[in-house]
Scaffold this motif. Structure first.
Motif, short mmCIF file in Angstrom:
data_model
loop_
_atom_site.label_atom_id
_atom_site.label_comp_id
_atom_site.label_asym_id
_atom_site.label_seq_id
_atom_site.Cartn_x
_atom_site.Cartn_y
_atom_site.Cartn_z
N THR A 245 0.83 -1.21 0.00
CA THR A 245 0.00 0.00 0.00
C THR A 245 0.86 1.26 0.00
OG1 THR A 245 -1.82 -1.13 1.14
CG2 THR A 245 -1.79 1.27 1.24
N VAL A 246 1.89 1.28 0.85
CA VAL A 246 2.72 2.50 0.91
C VAL A 246 3.64 2.62 -0.30
CG1 VAL A 246 2.60 2.69 3.41
CG2 VAL A 246 4.49 1.42 2.38
N THR A 247 3.91 1.51 -0.99
CA THR A 247 4.69 1.63 -2.23
C THR A 247 3.83 2.14 -3.37
OG1 THR A 247 4.30 -0.65 -3.01
CG2 THR A 247 6.17 -0.29 -1.53
N GLN A 248 2.54 1.82 -3.34
CA GLN A 248 1.63 2.25 -4.40
C GLN A 248 1.16 3.69 -4.20
OE1 GLN A 248 0.09 0.19 -7.31
NE2 GLN A 248 2.24 -0.20 -6.84
N PHE A 249 0.93 4.08 -2.96
CA PHE A 249 0.42 5.42 -2.67
C PHE A 249 1.23 6.09 -1.56
CE2 PHE A 249 -3.17 3.28 -4.64
CZ PHE A 249 -3.63 4.23 -5.54
N PRO A 250 2.52 6.32 -1.79
CA PRO A 250 3.35 6.93 -0.74
C PRO A 250 2.90 8.33 -0.36
CG PRO A 250 4.51 6.92 -2.84
CD PRO A 250 3.28 6.08 -3.03
N GLU A 251 2.20 9.01 -1.27
CA GLU A 251 1.75 10.36 -0.97
C GLU A 251 0.60 10.39 0.02
OE1 GLU A 251 -0.64 9.04 -4.61
OE2 GLU A 251 1.34 8.72 -3.74
N HIS A 252 0.02 9.22 0.33
CA HIS A 252 -1.11 9.16 1.25
C HIS A 252 -0.74 8.68 2.65
CE1 HIS A 252 -4.69 9.90 -1.33
NE2 HIS A 252 -3.89 9.50 -2.30
N PHE A 253 0.46 8.13 2.82
CA PHE A 253 0.79 7.48 4.08
C PHE A 253 2.18 7.88 4.58
CE2 PHE A 253 -2.32 4.65 2.11
CZ PHE A 253 -3.20 4.46 3.16
N GLY A 254 2.30 7.81 5.91
CA GLY A 254 3.57 8.11 6.54
C GLY A 254 4.30 6.88 7.03
N GLY A 255 3.73 5.69 6.80
CA GLY A 255 4.44 4.50 7.24
C GLY A 255 3.57 3.26 7.28
N ALA A 256 4.24 2.13 7.53
CA ALA A 256 3.55 0.84 7.61
C ALA A 256 4.24 -0.03 8.65
CB ALA A 256 3.57 0.13 6.26
N ALA A 257 3.45 -0.86 9.32
CA ALA A 257 3.98 -1.85 10.26
C ALA A 257 3.58 -3.23 9.75
CB ALA A 257 3.44 -1.63 11.66
N CYS A 258 4.58 -4.09 9.58
CA CYS A 258 4.38 -5.41 8.97
C CYS A 258 4.88 -6.46 9.95
CB CYS A 258 5.13 -5.50 7.65
SG CYS A 258 4.89 -4.08 6.54
N MET A 259 3.97 -7.15 10.60
CA MET A 259 4.31 -8.13 11.62
C MET A 259 4.25 -9.54 11.03
SD MET A 259 2.11 -6.41 14.75
CE MET A 259 2.91 -7.33 16.07
N SER A 260 5.30 -10.32 11.29
CA SER A 260 5.36 -11.69 10.76
C SER A 260 5.01 -11.73 9.28
CB SER A 260 4.41 -12.61 11.54
OG SER A 260 4.79 -12.74 12.89
N THR A 261 5.64 -10.87 8.51
CA THR A 261 5.32 -10.76 7.09
C THR A 261 5.51 -12.10 6.40
OG1 THR A 261 6.16 -8.50 7.20
CG2 THR A 261 5.77 -9.43 5.01
N HIS A 262 4.46 -12.54 5.69
CA HIS A 262 4.54 -13.86 5.04
C HIS A 262 5.17 -13.70 3.66
CE1 HIS A 262 3.74 -18.05 4.50
NE2 HIS A 262 3.05 -17.83 3.40
N TRP A 263 6.49 -13.56 3.64
CA TRP A 263 7.22 -13.34 2.40
C TRP A 263 7.01 -14.44 1.37
CZ3 TRP A 263 8.57 -8.56 1.90
CH2 TRP A 263 8.98 -7.81 3.01
N PRO A 264 6.83 -15.70 1.74
CA PRO A 264 6.58 -16.72 0.70
C PRO A 264 5.35 -16.43 -0.14
CG PRO A 264 7.25 -17.78 2.74
CD PRO A 264 7.05 -16.32 3.06
N GLY A 265 4.37 -15.68 0.41
CA GLY A 265 3.22 -15.26 -0.37
C GLY A 265 2.22 -16.34 -0.68
N SER A 266 2.44 -17.54 -0.17
CA SER A 266 1.59 -18.67 -0.49
C SER A 266 1.67 -19.68 0.65
CB SER A 266 2.04 -19.33 -1.80
OG SER A 266 1.43 -20.58 -1.99
#
Length: 299
Positions: A186-207
């Motif tokens: 979300t913050v990579t797509q709309f950086p002008e709308h947000f001041g940050g993100a918190a990503c807990m236990s990010t599921h990098w495998p995506g599947s």
């Protein structure tokens, strides 16, 4: 007895005066069952902080998997993030700025297709992508639609109905597991709308089916060219060491190297490893104070 009566009355008065006031607590309200365009229906809740005052403005955190955040009696596994309890405590202790929490329920069976970044899916090898769409993503990636819903429908509604800041730096997104992926996206797509993100236990495998590294490879390729300005965005990551979380260390190291190349420093970027923590709402509740203090901590 007459001599004792004044003393008894005095004791009662002193006791009443010494009884502490119950701590102020925030308020949670369901603001409706929304039907966003091209997405499944979902509930949205808003939590306003203790002593919410329309004469002042508040920062906002949009949180995913909203039905798992506040009430363990209604969750599928009997667990919750304890967002209200943690926010109440941190605010009362003066450790964070009072803030408004917007909790968006996931799309049930569409959760993975809502949260796995569309542009990453689009970049996958065709045969792999087609199989992933059929097996796990209900035949269509919906993440871009979900992000647009937050930007074009949800955020304007919150701004129109609550006393919130107009500064992009006061808006954040937060989630765990696949919710961590969509928060970062979300913050990579709309950086002008947000001041940050918190990503807990990010599921990098995506599947939960394919673990051959194809998805994270596409993920990091995308991130290498789409990170927000480090001077205008705060990024928090963490993971445990048990269960699914035990898979994340090498992926997080790759994420850290990308952020470092972009110029992120300790003030704007943080990764924490919680030894012994598992992949569960109970574990995220136990360390929720960490991302909240990172995003909302007083200067």
């Amino acid at each position: 007895m007459r001599r004792l009566l004044p003393l008894l009355i005095l004791f009662v008065i002193i006791a009443c005066e010494s009884t502490p006031e119950p701590p102020a607590t925030g308020k949670l309200e369901l603001i409706g069952n929304w039907s966003p365009e091209r997405l499944s229906r979902r509930d949205v809740w808003v939590w306003t902080p203790p002593n919410y005052d329309t004469a002042q403005t508040y920062p906002v955190i949009i949180m995913h998997d909203g039905q798992m955040l506040f009430d363990s009696t209604s969750t599928w596994n009997g667990q919750e993030w304890q967002v209200d309890e943690t926010m109440n405590r941190l605010i009362a202790d003066g450790e964070i700025r009072p803030a408004i929490i917007v909790a968006v329920a996931n799309g049930d069976k569409y959760r993975r297709t809502d949260y796995l970044p569309t542009k990453v899916v689009d970049a996958l090898p065709e045969a792999f992508r087609d199989t992933l769409l059929e097996v796990e993503l209900e035949n269509r990636s919906r993440a871009d639609d979900y992000v647009r819903f937050m930007i074009s429908e949800l955020k304007p509604f919150i701004q129109g109905n609550y006393s919130v800041s107009e500064q992009p730096s006061d808006y954040f997104v937060m989630g765990s597991s696949m919710g961590g992926l969509i928060s970062l996206y979300t913050v990579t797509q709309f950086p002008e709308h947000f001041g940050g993100a918190a990503c807990m236990s990010t599921h990098w495998p995506g599947s939960l089916v394919f673990n051959d590294g194809v998805i994270p490879e596409a993920m990091f390729e995308y991130l290498s060219g789409h990170m927000p300005n480090p001077n205008a965005c705060k990024l928090y990551f963490d993971h445990g060491t048990v269960g699914l979380d035990s898979l994340y260390r090498p992926y997080q190291a790759k994420m850290d190297s990308i952020a470092l190349a972009y110029g992120y420093t300790g003030n704007q970027y943080r990764t924490i490893v919680f030894d012994g923590a598992e992949h569960s709402e109970r574990a995220w509740a136990a360390r929720l104070h960490a991302p909240l203090k990172f995003l909302l901590g007083k200067p």
